[in-house]
Design a protein around this motif. Structure first.
Motif, PDB file in Angstrom:
ATOM      1  N   ARG A  15      56.925  71.638  74.781  1.00  0.00           N
ATOM      2  CA  ARG A  15      57.409  70.648  75.751  1.00  0.00           C
ATOM      3  C   ARG A  15      57.761  69.326  75.078  1.00  0.00           C
ATOM      4  O   ARG A  15      58.739  68.673  75.445  1.00  0.00           O
ATOM      5  N   PHE A  16      56.960  68.925  74.103  1.00  0.00           N
ATOM      6  CA  PHE A  16      57.244  67.673  73.401  1.00  0.00           C
ATOM      7  C   PHE A  16      58.384  67.842  72.403  1.00  0.00           C
ATOM      8  O   PHE A  16      58.983  66.857  71.979  1.00  0.00           O
ATOM      9  N   SER A  17      58.648  69.077  72.028  1.00  0.00           N
ATOM     10  CA  SER A  17      59.665  69.545  71.076  1.00  0.00           C
ATOM     11  C   SER A  17      59.063  69.711  69.686  1.00  0.00           C
ATOM     12  O   SER A  17      58.342  68.823  69.196  1.00  0.00           O
ATOM     13  N   PRO A  18      59.350  70.864  69.053  1.00  0.00           N
ATOM     14  CA  PRO A  18      58.818  71.123  67.711  1.00  0.00           C
ATOM     15  C   PRO A  18      59.206  70.051  66.692  1.00  0.00           C
ATOM     16  O   PRO A  18      58.411  69.708  65.821  1.00  0.00           O
ATOM     17  N   SER A  19      60.430  69.525  66.817  1.00  0.00           N
ATOM     18  CA  SER A  19      60.860  68.520  65.847  1.00  0.00           C
ATOM     19  C   SER A  19      60.038  67.234  65.984  1.00  0.00           C
ATOM     20  O   SER A  19      59.679  66.611  64.981  1.00  0.00           O
ATOM     21  N   ARG A  20      59.738  66.838  67.216  1.00  0.00           N
ATOM     22  CA  ARG A  20      58.915  65.646  67.426  1.00  0.00           C
ATOM     23  C   ARG A  20      57.494  65.876  66.938  1.00  0.00           C
ATOM     24  O   ARG A  20      56.856  64.952  66.404  1.00  0.00           O
ATOM     25  N   MET A  21      56.997  67.075  67.117  1.00  0.00           N
ATOM     26  CA  MET A  21      55.610  67.358  66.765  1.00  0.00           C
ATOM     27  C   MET A  21      55.422  67.730  65.300  1.00  0.00           C
ATOM     28  O   MET A  21      54.279  67.822  64.831  1.00  0.00           O
ATOM     29  N   ALA A  22      56.520  67.919  64.569  1.00  0.00           N
ATOM     30  CA  ALA A  22      56.412  68.346  63.165  1.00  0.00           C
ATOM     31  C   ALA A  22      55.545  67.404  62.328  1.00  0.00           C
ATOM     32  O   ALA A  22      54.682  67.866  61.565  1.00  0.00           O
ATOM     33  N   PRO A  23      55.731  66.062  62.424  1.00  0.00           N
ATOM     34  CA  PRO A  23      54.877  65.175  61.617  1.00  0.00           C
ATOM     35  C   PRO A  23      53.396  65.296  61.981  1.00  0.00           C
ATOM     36  O   PRO A  23      52.526  65.169  61.106  1.00  0.00           O
ATOM     37  N   TYR A  24      53.120  65.535  63.254  1.00  0.00           N
ATOM     38  CA  TYR A  24      51.732  65.651  63.697  1.00  0.00           C
ATOM     39  C   TYR A  24      51.111  66.957  63.195  1.00  0.00           C
ATOM     40  O   TYR A  24      49.949  66.975  62.774  1.00  0.00           O
ATOM     41  N   LEU A  25      51.886  68.031  63.235  1.00  0.00           N
ATOM     42  CA  LEU A  25      51.400  69.301  62.715  1.00  0.00           C
ATOM     43  C   LEU A  25      51.149  69.221  61.221  1.00  0.00           C
ATOM     44  O   LEU A  25      50.143  69.723  60.713  1.00  0.00           O
ATOM     45  N   ALA A  26      52.069  68.560  60.513  1.00  0.00           N
ATOM     46  CA  ALA A  26      51.920  68.432  59.066  1.00  0.00           C
ATOM     47  C   ALA A  26      50.687  67.613  58.715  1.00  0.00           C
ATOM     48  O   ALA A  26      49.980  67.904  57.746  1.00  0.00           O
ATOM     49  N   ALA A  27      50.420  66.583  59.517  1.00  0.00           N
ATOM     50  CA  ALA A  27      49.287  65.698  59.233  1.00  0.00           C
ATOM     51  C   ALA A  27      47.963  66.290  59.699  1.00  0.00           C
ATOM     52  O   ALA A  27      46.927  66.092  59.050  1.00  0.00           O
ATOM     53  N   ALA A  28      47.997  67.032  60.810  1.00  0.00           N
ATOM     54  CA  ALA A  28      46.750  67.516  61.419  1.00  0.00           C
ATOM     55  C   ALA A  28      46.364  68.916  60.964  1.00  0.00           C
ATOM     56  O   ALA A  28      45.178  69.244  60.893  1.00  0.00           O
ATOM     57  N   GLY A  29      47.368  69.768  60.699  1.00  0.00           N
ATOM     58  CA  GLY A  29      47.075  71.087  60.149  1.00  0.00           C
ATOM     59  C   GLY A  29      46.997  72.231  61.133  1.00  0.00           C
ATOM     60  O   GLY A  29      46.999  73.390  60.730  1.00  0.00           O
ATOM     61  N   SER A  30      46.912  71.937  62.436  1.00  0.00           N
ATOM     62  CA  SER A  30      46.857  73.003  63.431  1.00  0.00           C
ATOM     63  C   SER A  30      47.389  72.469  64.752  1.00  0.00           C
ATOM     64  O   SER A  30      47.378  71.256  64.985  1.00  0.00           O
ATOM     65  N   PRO A  31      47.862  73.357  65.639  1.00  0.00           N
ATOM     66  CA  PRO A  31      48.360  72.896  66.941  1.00  0.00           C
ATOM     67  C   PRO A  31      47.326  72.108  67.729  1.00  0.00           C
ATOM     68  O   PRO A  31      47.639  71.082  68.333  1.00  0.00           O
ATOM     69  N   ARG A  32      46.084  72.551  67.726  1.00  0.00           N
ATOM     70  CA  ARG A  32      45.046  71.860  68.487  1.00  0.00           C
ATOM     71  C   ARG A  32      44.851  70.431  67.960  1.00  0.00           C
ATOM     72  O   ARG A  32      44.809  69.470  68.743  1.00  0.00           O
ATOM     73  N   GLU A  33      44.735  70.287  66.655  1.00  0.00           N
ATOM     74  CA  GLU A  33      44.535  68.968  66.072  1.00  0.00           C
ATOM     75  C   GLU A  33      45.795  68.107  66.175  1.00  0.00           C
ATOM     76  O   GLU A  33      45.711  66.878  66.276  1.00  0.00           O
TER      77      GLU A  33
END
Length: 235
Positions: A15-33
């Motif tokens: 919903r937020f879009s994978p491109s928007r969430m990419a930096p968060y995934l890279a920094a956090a390491g998992s979808p939940r984080e």
């Protein structure tokens, strides 16, 4: 046809879009984080925006006040907002023209007060409200307004003892960049919020120590609180 079941975090990332969430995934390491980090970023941006709101209003009013006094002392017509001085750059003059146009449009959309014979007149306050932080940031760029700094703008910072433009320009440039990040809903988790708060307090202290003290008493804790809850991110 059945749909594959996905986790709440995966749904939010979609919903937020994978491109928007990419930096968060890279920094956090998992979808939940990543979702936790995104939620933290929203809360941090809210705390920063409240502080930036106060900072921007105080900064622009301080510069506007001194530019107004300088313009009047020069015996020039109108105000510096309606009759921009030649010392301003073409970019600043264009920004002022756009601000006047937006202010007129906003004024035209306001309902007329009952019993008023005419619509309210455009004021300097209406124009100032339409100017962005970027405009005031460039008012503090020595390569554009060197003469105006010495003749007018430096008096907006009476507590700046050595009267060096760079001491004001540096933090304002950084805060302008920060404001754009917050306004465009971009990540701020890589920033040191304590240093951002320090920049705001530094500039406000140059303008008015009592205002700085009030700002610190009302905004410091909220930024410190959110900074202290930053989720763990990858180096």
């Amino acid at each position: 046809m059945g749909q594959q079941k996905i986790s709440s975090e995966q749904l939010l990332i979609a919903r937020f879009s994978p491109s928007r969430m990419a930096p968060y995934l890279a920094a956090a390491g998992s979808p939940r984080e990543a979702v936790k980090l995104y939620r933290w970023n929203v809360e941090a941006s809210a705390a920063l925006y409240e502080a930036l709101h106060i900072f921007e209003v105080v900064l622009r009013n301080a510069i506007h006040e001194q530019m107004t006094q300088w313009h009047q002392a020069q015996g020039r017509p109108g105000t510096w907002l309606t009759h921009p001085p030649d010392e301003l750059t073409s970019r600043s003059k264009e920004d002022l023209a756009k601000a006047r146009s937006r202010a007129r449009d906003a004024l035209a959309q306001k309902p007329r007060q009952p019993g008023a014979a005419t619509s309210p007149s455009l004021t300097d306050g209406d124009i100032v409200a339409q100017l962005t932080l970027g405009f005031w940031r460039f008012m503090l760029a020595s390569r554009y307004t060197h003469d105006l700094w010495h003749d007018a703008i430096r008096y907006a910072f009476p507590e700046l003892r050595q009267q060096r433009l760079s001491d004001v320009e540096g933090p304002v440039v950084r805060l302008h960049w920060l404001r754009n990040r917050v306004a465009h809903l971009e990540p701020v988790f890589v920033r040191n919020l304590h240093l951002d708060l320090k920049d705001m307090k530094t500039v406000l202290g140059y303008i008015c120590p009592r205002t700085q003290a009030w700002f610190a008493s009302t905004r410091t804790q909220s930024i410190k609180d959110v900074a202290s809850t930053l989720p763990r991110i990858r180096p």
